[in-house]
Enzyme design. Structure first.
Site, mmCIF file in Angstrom:
data_model
loop_
_atom_site.group_PDB
_atom_site.id
_atom_site.type_symbol
_atom_site.label_atom_id
_atom_site.label_comp_id
_atom_site.label_asym_id
_atom_site.label_seq_id
_atom_site.Cartn_x
_atom_site.Cartn_y
_atom_site.Cartn_z
ATOM 1 N N CYS B 190 -53.502 -0.382 -12.905
ATOM 2 C CA CYS B 190 -54.152 -1.253 -11.924
ATOM 3 C C CYS B 190 -55.360 -0.566 -11.297
ATOM 4 O O CYS B 190 -56.296 -1.216 -10.861
ATOM 5 C CB CYS B 190 -53.170 -1.664 -10.844
ATOM 6 S SG CYS B 190 -51.838 -2.685 -11.446
ATOM 7 N N CYS B 334 -35.715 14.603 -42.245
ATOM 8 C CA CYS B 334 -34.395 15.207 -42.072
ATOM 9 C C CYS B 334 -33.405 14.051 -42.004
ATOM 10 O O CYS B 334 -33.650 12.990 -42.562
ATOM 11 C CB CYS B 334 -34.358 16.091 -40.829
ATOM 12 S SG CYS B 334 -34.620 15.193 -39.294
#
Lengths: 77, 370
Positions: B190, B334
């Site tokens: 903002c 992995c």
């Protein structure tokens, strides 16, 4: 054969609209590939995807006339 | 309890489904409001007015002139004063019968569990992703309902996390909606993009409404849902959220993990551009030559025949690195994508010339979808 796509937050700045209709794509991944080609700035933005008002986390099969929404997070308070 | 003067609440006690009993529930409840800004201001005013018995206010900031366009709990004389203390003073004037607690500090992973555990539910009116993920994770660990709100420009979001209503069988949280924070390079706040002053008024008031509904048990809360509001188009859009199993890998699951979790790193690191998912990998395999490396230790399953790959256990990666020479993109995988992500970040520093990615979700995700 078409899909309705809604954009929220900053995404509307890139698409210049809050709503478009597109051709049919068989799943959310294909649709997003199309959208990112059409609006390359989308690639830089994190957003969640919903199909017919439910957030989907993985690739999701689409049907004709499905409504897809792209919702980015924002943090203002 | 002090002798109750229910005349103050007469207009809501009159309501169907409300009555003295519901008012007493509100007076016995404890709500924490994080951030006494644009969202917090209207939420605090309405919660105090409605007779929420204990309200805590977390804010470390001081009032600035540019806050007054939307942070309506303050006025011109408050500029330069601490927000939490000033808000307490205003709310005491509005309703002296309730208990107000000032937490004039930033909420961090070191104090969040202690502060939040003193309350029944939390209303998030903060203004950055680090704190939003932190408050979310603390509420999940402590099993406290969280009323979320966020605004930007002309648009707002509101939702209820971590609350099991009569209508739902599961709970969801912020990470089910937004599993990973956006890249800070491409987000706007903002401060930069602006916000229509009345917008946090609308969203903060909706947050207060949800808080009162949760405490009193009336109506249907926005549990497992997010509602967006666009002020320019007068449009609302409601989305349902489902639990997302993948988020469990990313969030702290114990108090110890929470105390160690680096929220600043989580929201600001570049890790997301170090990762590709199984669909990206599928496309890459078709389009270019890759060097794919299984970094798991010997004997770890599952394996795949879908593509060719080298097996170099992470524990021995440096022995191979010395004469490793390739211009191909390198993909490490992995089991679930955690070790390979760690190694990717390490190797990027060692091999700055190479493009290295970690396979998100690991081989387990690949096998599941192929």
């Amino acid at each position: 054969m078409s899909l309705k796509i809604l954009f929220f937050g900053q995404l509307t700045d890139f698409v210049k609209k809050s709503e478009i209709n597109s051709d049919y794509y068989s799943d959310t991944r294909e649709l997003i590939n199309f959208l990112e080609t059409e609006y390359p700035q989308l690639k830089n933005i994190k957003y969640s995807v919903s199909v017919n008002n439910t957030i989907v986390n993985e690739i999701y099969k689409l049907k004709e006339n499905d409504e897809i929404a792209l919702l980015p997070p924002f943090s203002g308070g | 309890m002090k002798e109750l003067n229910l005349h103050r609440y007469q207009r809501q006690i009159l309501l169907d489904k409300f009555g003295d009993e519901t008012q007493i529930k509100l007076l016995s409840s404890k709500i924490l409001v994080c951030g006494a800004g644009g969202l917090g201001s209207p939420a605090l005013l309405y919660l105090a007015a409605a007779g929420v018995g204990t309200i805590g206010i977390v804010d470390f900031d001081i009032v600035d002139l540019s806050n007054l366009q939307r942070q309506i709990i303050y006025n011109n004389n408050d500029i330069g004063k601490p927000k939490a203390k000033t808000a307490v003073k205003k709310l005491k004037e509005l309703n002296p019968e309730i208990n107000l607690i000032e937490h004039a500090e930033a909420i961090t992973n070191q104090n969040a569990l202690d502060i939040i555990s003193q309350y029944d539910l939390v209303l998030d009116g903060t203004d950055n992703f680090e704190t939003r993920y932190l408050i979310n994770d603390a509420c999940v660990l402590l099993d406290k309902p969280l009323i979320y709100g966020a605004v930007l420009k002309f648009e707002g979001q509101v939702g209820v996390f971590n609350f099991k209503s009569k209508e739902t069988e599961y709970t969801t949280n912020y990470r089910d909606l937004f599993p990973t924070p956006p890249d800070p390079k491409f987000t706007t706040s903002c401060n930069e993009a602006g916000v229509l002053g009345v917008l946090p008024g609308v969203i903060g008031t909706m947050q207060a409404t949800e808080a009162i509904k949760l405490i009193s048990g009336i109506g249907v809360p926005l549990s497992n849902q997010i509602l967006t509001y666009n002020a320019l188009e007068n449009s609302f859009y409601k989305l349902n959220i489902k639990p997302n199993q993948n988020t469990k890998n990313e969030m702290p699951l114990s108090k110890e993990q929470f105390l160690k979790f680096d929220y600043n790193w989580f929201c600001n690191s570049t890790k997301r551009i170090d990762e590709i998912d199984i669909y990206d990998l599928n496309n890459l395999i078709k389009s270019e030559k890759l060097t794919i490396i299984d970094i798991r230790e010997e004997g770890e399953k599952p394996d795949t025949n879908d593509f060719e790959y080298l097996k170099i256990p992470m524990s021995r990666i440096y022995e191979y690195l010395i004469d490793f020479n390739t211009t191909n993109k390198i993909i490490l995988f992995c089991q679930t994508g955690k070790r390979s992500l760690y190694l990717t970040e390490v190797l990027k520093e060692e091999m700055p010339e190479n493009t290295i990615y970690s396979l998100k979700g690991g081989i387990v995700d690949w096998v599941k979808h192929n």
